[in-house]
Design an enzyme around this catalytic site. Structure first.
Site, PDB file in Angstrom:
ATOM      1  N   ASP A  97       0.824  -1.205   0.000  1.00 22.37           N
ATOM      2  CA  ASP A  97       0.000   0.000   0.000  1.00 22.37           C
ATOM      3  C   ASP A  97       0.860   1.257   0.000  1.00 22.37           C
ATOM      4  O   ASP A  97       1.445   1.602   1.026  1.00 22.37           O
ATOM      5  CB  ASP A  97      -0.892  -0.053   1.246  1.00 22.37           C
ATOM      6  CG  ASP A  97      -1.788   1.159   1.382  1.00 22.37           C
ATOM      7  OD1 ASP A  97      -1.972   1.876   0.390  1.00 22.37           O
ATOM      8  OD2 ASP A  97      -2.311   1.376   2.502  1.00 22.37           O
ATOM      9  N   SER A 100      -0.073   4.266   2.760  1.00 25.28           N
ATOM     10  CA  SER A 100       0.121   4.231   4.208  1.00 25.28           C
ATOM     11  C   SER A 100       1.542   3.747   4.481  1.00 25.28           C
ATOM     12  O   SER A 100       2.256   3.356   3.560  1.00 25.28           O
ATOM     13  CB  SER A 100      -0.900   3.303   4.879  1.00 25.28           C
ATOM     14  OG  SER A 100      -0.658   1.947   4.550  1.00 25.28           O
ATOM     15  N   ASN A 102       2.580   1.863   7.688  1.00 23.64           N
ATOM     16  CA  ASN A 102       2.803   0.815   8.686  1.00 23.64           C
ATOM     17  C   ASN A 102       2.630  -0.578   8.104  1.00 23.64           C
ATOM     18  O   ASN A 102       1.874  -0.776   7.162  1.00 23.64           O
ATOM     19  CB  ASN A 102       1.811   0.960   9.842  1.00 23.64           C
ATOM     20  CG  ASN A 102       2.065   2.198  10.662  1.00 23.64           C
ATOM     21  OD1 ASN A 102       1.682   3.301  10.273  1.00 23.64           O
ATOM     22  ND2 ASN A 102       2.729   2.035  11.788  1.00 23.64           N
ATOM     23  N   TRP A 104       1.223  -4.203   9.288  1.00 18.53           N
ATOM     24  CA  TRP A 104       0.529  -4.929  10.347  1.00 18.53           C
ATOM     25  C   TRP A 104      -0.126  -6.191   9.797  1.00 18.53           C
ATOM     26  O   TRP A 104      -0.488  -6.265   8.620  1.00 18.53           O
ATOM     27  CB  TRP A 104      -0.497  -4.053  11.074  1.00 18.53           C
ATOM     28  CG  TRP A 104      -1.671  -3.623  10.251  1.00 18.53           C
ATOM     29  CD1 TRP A 104      -1.804  -2.452   9.561  1.00 18.53           C
ATOM     30  CD2 TRP A 104      -2.864  -4.375  10.007  1.00 18.53           C
ATOM     31  NE1 TRP A 104      -3.004  -2.425   8.915  1.00 18.53           N
ATOM     32  CE2 TRP A 104      -3.674  -3.592   9.169  1.00 18.53           C
ATOM     33  CE3 TRP A 104      -3.325  -5.628  10.419  1.00 18.53           C
ATOM     34  CZ2 TRP A 104      -4.927  -4.029   8.720  1.00 18.53           C
ATOM     35  CZ3 TRP A 104      -4.571  -6.062   9.976  1.00 18.53           C
ATOM     36  CH2 TRP A 104      -5.353  -5.251   9.142  1.00 18.53           C
ATOM     37  N   TYR A 140     -11.595   3.843  12.999  1.00 19.96           N
ATOM     38  CA  TYR A 140     -11.917   3.649  11.608  1.00 19.96           C
ATOM     39  C   TYR A 140     -13.416   3.757  11.420  1.00 19.96           C
ATOM     40  O   TYR A 140     -14.180   3.383  12.312  1.00 19.96           O
ATOM     41  CB  TYR A 140     -11.390   2.262  11.208  1.00 19.96           C
ATOM     42  CG  TYR A 140     -11.848   1.748   9.906  1.00 19.96           C
ATOM     43  CD1 TYR A 140     -11.430   2.365   8.732  1.00 19.96           C
ATOM     44  CD2 TYR A 140     -12.687   0.653   9.837  1.00 19.96           C
ATOM     45  CE1 TYR A 140     -11.844   1.882   7.522  1.00 19.96           C
ATOM     46  CE2 TYR A 140     -13.093   0.161   8.624  1.00 19.96           C
ATOM     47  CZ  TYR A 140     -12.677   0.774   7.470  1.00 19.96           C
ATOM     48  OH  TYR A 140     -13.094   0.286   6.276  1.00 19.96           O
ATOM     49  N   ASP A 278      -1.695   5.875  -5.086  1.00 21.03           N
ATOM     50  CA  ASP A 278      -2.001   4.954  -3.994  1.00 21.03           C
ATOM     51  C   ASP A 278      -2.431   3.579  -4.488  1.00 21.03           C
ATOM     52  O   ASP A 278      -3.564   3.384  -4.915  1.00 21.03           O
ATOM     53  CB  ASP A 278      -3.101   5.578  -3.120  1.00 21.03           C
ATOM     54  CG  ASP A 278      -3.468   4.687  -1.945  1.00 21.03           C
ATOM     55  OD1 ASP A 278      -2.704   3.747  -1.644  1.00 21.03           O
ATOM     56  OD2 ASP A 278      -4.522   4.934  -1.338  1.00 21.03           O
ATOM     57  N   THR A 281      -5.730   1.934  -2.922  1.00 22.62           N
ATOM     58  CA  THR A 281      -7.088   2.386  -3.230  1.00 22.62           C
ATOM     59  C   THR A 281      -7.408   1.854  -4.617  1.00 22.62           C
ATOM     60  O   THR A 281      -6.595   1.986  -5.525  1.00 22.62           O
ATOM     61  CB  THR A 281      -7.182   3.935  -3.199  1.00 22.62           C
ATOM     62  OG1 THR A 281      -6.960   4.377  -1.860  1.00 22.62           O
ATOM     63  CG2 THR A 281      -8.556   4.426  -3.643  1.00 22.62           C
TER      64      THR A 281
END
Ligand SMILES: *[C@@H]1O[C@H](CO)[C@@H](O)[C@H](O)[C@H]1NC(C)=O
Ligand SMILES: *[C@@H]1O[C@H](CO)[C@@H](O)[C@H](O)[C@H]1NC(C)=O
Ligand SMILES: CC(=O)N[C@H]1CO[C@H](CO)[C@@H](O)[C@@H]1O
Length: 413
Positions: A97, A100, A102, A104, A140, A278, A281
């Site tokens: 991505d 963003s 991070n 996880w 969120y 991005d 998206t």
């Protein structure tokens, strides 16, 4: 040791130092839900919020001292790649991505529905794992995600990043149940990383694990041969020149857009606007009035859920849409901006962003994109969609022995 590995890698790269990994175009949440007959019900429950992952609102409120991480309820996201975490390695499907920063994945402790049908990380079985002090929490639109931060070895392709910080989720938003990917690997800048966690690519650069401080993404419209390559631009994925645009902000991969035109007339982004590239998206997203204008100019009607529908039979008659960036025109034909699921056709232009434009997968499929940290630019070139040669042969992705000579990868087996 590491330096030697890199030098060796630059000269003759066997599978051990492979720099690219195949992205799989899996089923989108929309496709899965349509097949199960649950799409109508789900989209009522989780109305499209293409910018939910950006936390525009929570940044302002700053009510979350622990920081926020990206989550998504994007029903059309479909690309993921497999990485591993820990010793011995545990595998995860992640969205690569660029919107963003991070990394996880779900943790074994997570009891949310979304963790039950996804791979979960077990720190107890990794000899290289250590906990970080911080926890993470995501606020969120349709739920929240909480988790713990820890450090472990993260392998992306055959690049191993030791002591990579990442989040292990303990609760997750329900919408994630419908997604193929287990987690997210953020490729944007440290600036927007929650808890200031160092992004994976920043560690790759610092540790000298990439030949050049850049990565490039090729998204294919069909399954199987999409690729993210680290440290190398692969010339067989594009034709013509790569056009470079300097970043206007080093947070997202953000650039200035000059205009959006249809048949030579300005349709949106009048007087200029800001856009981010991005991969996380699926659509091209912009401010409501601009997007509604584009959708009406191409003949779409917007339904109550915000999907802009067209008659699939009209695609050949619909105009192309041109995005001008740094003086270069990037044109997307209707065949590329219309998304078809069964007999339903929606446009690739979605509303919901306050001001920032998000050039998502609909855009990136047309243009091979180089994310260049050497001089903070984005390079775009016309993507090739029917390439011959070893690299795009689906068999090449299962090729275990490869030789990288300059920009070419040759399959040895
Ligand atoms: C799981 O929960 C236990 C008990 O609450 C805790 O000790 C452990 O660190 C947690 N593990 C993970 C992976 O979150
Ligand atoms: C940025 O770097 C690329 C190569 O990595 C180069 O071709 C391009 O000209 C550079 N652009 C700028 C604006 O410096
Ligand atoms: C993605 C990739 O290239 N994986 C290879 C890493 O190296 C091992 C052997 O060391 C291969 O089995 C993998 O296919």
């Amino acid at each position: 040791m590491m330096k030697w590995a890199v030098v060796l890698c630059a000269i003759v790269a066997l599978a051990e130092c492979q720099m690219k990994i195949t992205l799989i175009k899996g089923k989108s949440a929309r496709q899965t839900l349509v097949e199960k007959g649950k799409w109508e019900e789900t989209r009522k429950k989780f109305p499209s919020k293409p910018t939910a992952k950006f936390n525009f609102a929570s940044k302002v409120k700053s009510s979350q001292p622990t920081g926020n991480e990206a989550m998504t309820n994007d029903a059309d996201l479909s690309y993921y790649g497999v990485i591993s975490i820990g010793t011995p390695p545990q595998s995860f499907k992640v969205i690569f991505d660029t919107g963003s920063s991070n990394l996880w994945v779900p943790s074994v402790n997570c009891t949310s529905a979304a963790c039950q049908n996804h791979a979960r990380f077990n720190p107890g079985t990794s000899s290289t794992f250590t906990w970080a002090k911080e926890s993470v929490s995501i606020q969120y639109g349709t739920g929240s995600m909480t988790g713990q931060l820890g450090y472990d070895t993260v392998s992306v392709g055959n690049i191993s990043v030791t002591n990579q910080i990442f989040g292990a989720s303990q609760t997750e938003a329900t919408f994630m149940t419908n997604m193929d990917a287990d987690g997210i690997l953020g490729l944007a800048f440290p600036d927007i990383s929650s808890s200031s966690a160092t992004p994976v690519f920043d560690n790759m650069m610092t540790m000298g694990l990439v030949n050049q401080d850049l990565f490039a993404i090729y998204l294919s419209g069909t399954s199987g041969n999409s690729v993210v390559s680290f440290g190398v631009i692969e010339s067989n994925f594009y034709t013509g020149q790569i056009h470079w645009t300097p970043l206007s902000s080093e947070s997202y991969w953000q650039i200035k857009m000059t205009s959006v035109t249809i048949q030579g007339k300005t349709a949106a982004c009048q007087g200029g606007c800001q856009a981010i590239i991005d991969t996380g998206t699926s659509l091209i997203v912009g401010p409501d009035s601009d997007i509604n204008n584009i959708n009406s100019l191409i003949g779409a009607t917007t339904d109550q859920y915000g999907d802009a529908m067209v008659d699939c039979k009209n695609i050949p008659n619909m105009p192309a849409v041109t995005f001008t960036l740094n003086g270069y025109a990037f044109t997307i034909p209707a065949s590329a901006y219309i998304l078809q699921t069964d007999n339903t056709c929606i446009t690739g232009f979605g509303t919901g962003s306050p001001d920032l434009w998000i050039l998502g997968d609909v855009f990136i499929r047309q243009f091979y994109t180089v994310f260049n940290r050497q001089n903070n630019t984005v390079g775009l070139a016309q993507a090739v969609h029917s390439v011959k040669g070893v690299l795009l042969n689906p068999a090449a992705s299962s090729c275990s022995n490869t030789l990288n000579i300059l920009l070419y990868t040759i399959c040895l087996s």
